[in-house]
Motif scaffolding. Structure first.
Motif, PDB file in Angstrom:
ATOM      1  N   MET A 248      37.159  28.638  64.880  1.00 44.50           N
ATOM      2  CA  MET A 248      38.224  29.471  64.332  1.00 44.50           C
ATOM      3  C   MET A 248      37.703  30.861  64.001  1.00 44.50           C
ATOM      4  SD  MET A 248      41.330  29.929  63.510  1.00 44.50           S
ATOM      5  CE  MET A 248      42.500  28.823  62.795  1.00 44.50           C
ATOM      6  N   ASP A 249      36.478  30.910  63.422  1.00 43.52           N
ATOM      7  CA  ASP A 249      35.887  32.189  63.062  1.00 43.52           C
ATOM      8  C   ASP A 249      35.617  33.028  64.296  1.00 43.52           C
ATOM      9  OD1 ASP A 249      32.938  33.655  62.203  1.00 43.52           O
ATOM     10  OD2 ASP A 249      34.695  33.926  60.943  1.00 43.52           O
ATOM     11  N   THR A 250      35.152  32.373  65.365  1.00 43.96           N
ATOM     12  CA  THR A 250      34.888  33.075  66.622  1.00 43.96           C
ATOM     13  C   THR A 250      36.179  33.628  67.209  1.00 43.96           C
ATOM     14  OG1 THR A 250      33.009  31.619  67.086  1.00 43.96           O
ATOM     15  CG2 THR A 250      33.937  32.846  68.938  1.00 43.96           C
ATOM     16  N   LYS A 251      37.252  32.841  67.127  1.00 43.62           N
ATOM     17  CA  LYS A 251      38.544  33.290  67.636  1.00 43.62           C
ATOM     18  C   LYS A 251      39.048  34.476  66.826  1.00 43.62           C
ATOM     19  CE  LYS A 251      43.236  31.680  68.623  1.00 43.62           C
ATOM     20  NZ  LYS A 251      44.179  30.532  68.559  1.00 43.62           N
ATOM     21  N   HIS A 252      38.888  34.411  65.510  1.00 44.68           N
ATOM     22  CA  HIS A 252      39.314  35.498  64.631  1.00 44.68           C
ATOM     23  C   HIS A 252      38.545  36.781  64.951  1.00 44.68           C
ATOM     24  CE1 HIS A 252      41.019  37.408  61.150  1.00 44.68           C
ATOM     25  NE2 HIS A 252      39.833  37.598  60.587  1.00 44.68           N
ATOM     26  N   THR A 253      37.255  36.654  65.176  1.00 46.43           N
ATOM     27  CA  THR A 253      36.426  37.813  65.521  1.00 46.43           C
ATOM     28  C   THR A 253      36.842  38.404  66.866  1.00 46.43           C
ATOM     29  OG1 THR A 253      34.554  36.923  64.280  1.00 46.43           O
ATOM     30  CG2 THR A 253      34.065  38.601  65.919  1.00 46.43           C
ATOM     31  N   ALA A 254      37.151  37.544  67.828  1.00 47.32           N
ATOM     32  CA  ALA A 254      37.584  38.013  69.144  1.00 47.32           C
ATOM     33  C   ALA A 254      38.891  38.789  69.045  1.00 47.32           C
ATOM     34  CB  ALA A 254      37.740  36.830  70.093  1.00 47.32           C
ATOM     35  N   ILE A 255      39.792  38.313  68.193  1.00 45.58           N
ATOM     36  CA  ILE A 255      41.069  39.017  68.002  1.00 45.58           C
ATOM     37  C   ILE A 255      40.814  40.417  67.449  1.00 45.58           C
ATOM     38  CG2 ILE A 255      43.196  39.057  66.624  1.00 45.58           C
ATOM     39  CD1 ILE A 255      43.232  35.989  66.872  1.00 45.58           C
ATOM     40  N   LYS A 256      39.923  40.519  66.471  1.00 47.72           N
ATOM     41  CA  LYS A 256      39.594  41.823  65.896  1.00 47.72           C
ATOM     42  C   LYS A 256      38.921  42.713  66.932  1.00 47.72           C
ATOM     43  CE  LYS A 256      37.354  40.271  62.214  1.00 47.72           C
ATOM     44  NZ  LYS A 256      36.643  40.311  60.908  1.00 47.72           N
ATOM     45  N   PHE A 257      38.020  42.133  67.720  1.00 46.42           N
ATOM     46  CA  PHE A 257      37.285  42.893  68.731  1.00 46.42           C
ATOM     47  C   PHE A 257      38.241  43.520  69.748  1.00 46.42           C
ATOM     48  CE2 PHE A 257      35.130  43.162  72.838  1.00 46.42           C
ATOM     49  CZ  PHE A 257      33.976  43.859  72.518  1.00 46.42           C
ATOM     50  N   TYR A 258      39.095  42.698  70.335  1.00 44.04           N
ATOM     51  CA  TYR A 258      40.014  43.213  71.348  1.00 44.04           C
ATOM     52  C   TYR A 258      41.136  44.033  70.713  1.00 44.04           C
ATOM     53  CZ  TYR A 258      37.518  40.370  74.699  1.00 44.04           C
ATOM     54  OH  TYR A 258      36.516  39.835  75.497  1.00 44.04           O
ATOM     55  N   GLY A 259      41.426  43.741  69.447  1.00 43.07           N
ATOM     56  CA  GLY A 259      42.398  44.548  68.728  1.00 43.07           C
ATOM     57  C   GLY A 259      41.935  45.987  68.603  1.00 43.07           C
ATOM     58  N   ILE A 260      40.643  46.182  68.375  1.00 44.37           N
ATOM     59  CA  ILE A 260      40.101  47.533  68.286  1.00 44.37           C
ATOM     60  C   ILE A 260      40.253  48.258  69.617  1.00 44.37           C
ATOM     61  CG2 ILE A 260      37.958  48.854  68.051  1.00 44.37           C
ATOM     62  CD1 ILE A 260      37.139  46.901  65.837  1.00 44.37           C
ATOM     63  N   TYR A 261      40.034  47.563  70.723  1.00 48.69           N
ATOM     64  CA  TYR A 261      40.231  48.186  72.032  1.00 48.69           C
ATOM     65  C   TYR A 261      41.689  48.625  72.209  1.00 48.69           C
ATOM     66  CZ  TYR A 261      35.769  47.799  74.442  1.00 48.69           C
ATOM     67  OH  TYR A 261      34.464  47.998  74.855  1.00 48.69           O
ATOM     68  N   LEU A 262      42.622  47.799  71.739  1.00 48.33           N
ATOM     69  CA  LEU A 262      44.036  48.152  71.832  1.00 48.33           C
ATOM     70  C   LEU A 262      44.351  49.372  70.971  1.00 48.33           C
ATOM     71  CD1 LEU A 262      46.894  47.548  72.818  1.00 48.33           C
ATOM     72  CD2 LEU A 262      47.129  45.930  70.904  1.00 48.33           C
ATOM     73  N   ILE A 263      43.799  49.414  69.767  1.00 46.84           N
ATOM     74  CA  ILE A 263      43.996  50.559  68.870  1.00 46.84           C
ATOM     75  C   ILE A 263      43.477  51.838  69.511  1.00 46.84           C
ATOM     76  CG2 ILE A 263      43.265  51.578  66.672  1.00 46.84           C
ATOM     77  CD1 ILE A 263      43.207  48.628  65.595  1.00 46.84           C
ATOM     78  N   VAL A 264      42.285  51.767  70.083  1.00 45.87           N
ATOM     79  CA  VAL A 264      41.695  52.938  70.739  1.00 45.87           C
ATOM     80  C   VAL A 264      42.568  53.390  71.910  1.00 45.87           C
ATOM     81  CG1 VAL A 264      39.742  53.748  72.122  1.00 45.87           C
ATOM     82  CG2 VAL A 264      39.335  52.459  70.017  1.00 45.87           C
ATOM     83  N   ALA A 265      43.107  52.447  72.659  1.00 47.66           N
ATOM     84  CA  ALA A 265      43.968  52.798  73.795  1.00 47.66           C
ATOM     85  C   ALA A 265      45.218  53.533  73.323  1.00 47.66           C
ATOM     86  CB  ALA A 265      44.356  51.531  74.560  1.00 47.66           C
ATOM     87  N   VAL A 266      45.830  53.050  72.247  1.00 51.22           N
ATOM     88  CA  VAL A 266      47.047  53.684  71.724  1.00 51.22           C
ATOM     89  C   VAL A 266      46.748  55.095  71.222  1.00 51.22           C
ATOM     90  CG1 VAL A 266      48.774  53.590  69.891  1.00 51.22           C
ATOM     91  CG2 VAL A 266      48.187  51.517  71.149  1.00 51.22           C
ATOM     92  N   ILE A 267      45.652  55.245  70.474  1.00 49.00           N
ATOM     93  CA  ILE A 267      45.290  56.567  69.956  1.00 49.00           C
ATOM     94  C   ILE A 267      44.971  57.531  71.094  1.00 49.00           C
ATOM     95  CG2 ILE A 267      43.583  57.845  68.601  1.00 49.00           C
ATOM     96  CD1 ILE A 267      43.358  55.402  66.769  1.00 49.00           C
ATOM     97  N   THR A 268      44.293  57.033  72.113  1.00 49.35           N
ATOM     98  CA  THR A 268      43.959  57.872  73.273  1.00 49.35           C
ATOM     99  C   THR A 268      45.219  58.353  73.982  1.00 49.35           C
ATOM    100  OG1 THR A 268      41.862  56.693  73.590  1.00 49.35           O
ATOM    101  CG2 THR A 268      42.707  57.959  75.457  1.00 49.35           C
ATOM    102  N   ILE A 269      46.178  57.467  74.168  1.00 52.45           N
ATOM    103  CA  ILE A 269      47.447  57.845  74.799  1.00 52.45           C
ATOM    104  C   ILE A 269      48.156  58.910  73.963  1.00 52.45           C
ATOM    105  CG2 ILE A 269      49.766  57.025  75.370  1.00 52.45           C
ATOM    106  CD1 ILE A 269      48.437  54.334  76.150  1.00 52.45           C
ATOM    107  N   ALA A 270      48.154  58.705  72.637  1.00 55.09           N
ATOM    108  CA  ALA A 270      48.803  59.680  71.748  1.00 55.09           C
ATOM    109  C   ALA A 270      48.147  61.055  71.866  1.00 55.09           C
ATOM    110  CB  ALA A 270      48.752  59.176  70.305  1.00 55.09           C
TER     111      ALA A 270
END
Length: 215
Positions: free
Chosen positions: A1-23
């Motif tokens: 569960m902890d590994t899954k939670h960390t993976a969500i945060k990891f890929y979530g950061i990539y999504l955040i960076v993509a949105v900010i870059t587009i903006a």
């Protein structure tokens, strides 16, 4: 569960960076003609009138970016031990969301509506100044102050390597300089600090994801 939670945060950061870059790309491209950088108010009114769709969409991307920045700072705070610095830092970032979103709503919907109804130039200019200070000075200042506190706390707790912390601290300081530039009306300097702060901060988010979350 902890590994899954960390993976969500990891890929979530990539999504955040993509949105900010587009903006950022939208700000330097399709929406630039409506910004008070190198245009007159008459030129901005004409641009916004002709590009209402892309104008609103671009500001919506900035709204998502504001929420994404808070999520990133929450991820950063989640890596820290409970402390006053963690609470204060995340609180500052959270407080920055309200003025930032209010400003973006003014830009995206209020100003275009006034343009469509009356083209009241003094009112439009006043709203531009209010919105600019809400987002560029108050909202941005609170974001970067909070991020700086969180990053310093992470360094003090040994959660960040020194070079990683310095990278992040540099990004937050550039963001604070942006707020100072807005406060004194130095729009050329504000554009420079916006560009440099965004490059450093988005790259730092990815560094954080790999050096902290993906260890």
């Amino acid at each position: 569960m902890d590994t899954k939670h960390t993976a969500i945060k990891f890929y979530g950061i990539y999504l955040i960076v993509a949105v900010i870059t587009i903006a950022c790309l939208l700000m330097n491209g399709p929406m630039r003609g409506g910004l008070p950088l190198d245009t007159t108010v008459v030129e901005r009114i004409a641009f916004i009138s002709e590009h209402r769709g892309i104008w609103a969409l671009s500001w919506f991307c900035w709204m998502l970016s504001a929420l994404g920045l808070f999520v990133f700072c929450a991820i950063l705070a989640d890596e820290l031990k409970a402390s006053l610095a963690r609470t204060v830092g995340l609180s500052f970032v959270g407080m920055g969301i309200a003025p930032d979103l209010i400003a973006e709503v003014i830009y995206a919907f209020v100003i275009p509506k006034i343009i469509a109804q009356s083209q009241d130039i003094p009112l439009i200019e006043a709203l531009e100044i209010i919105a600019m200070h809400l987002t560029g000075y108050l909202g941005n200042g609170l974001y970067n102050l909070g991020g700086l506190v969180l990053t310093c706390a992470a360094l003090a707790q040994g959660r960040l390597e020194t070079w990683v912390a310095i990278w992040g601290i540099s990004a937050w300081i550039l963001g604070l300089l942006l707020s100072c530039a807005i406060a004194i009306g130095a729009l050329g300097a504000a554009e420079f600090f916006t560009a440099t702060a965004m490059v450093l901060s988005t790259s730092w988010m990815l560094i954080f994801a790999h050096r902290v979350l993906n260890k």
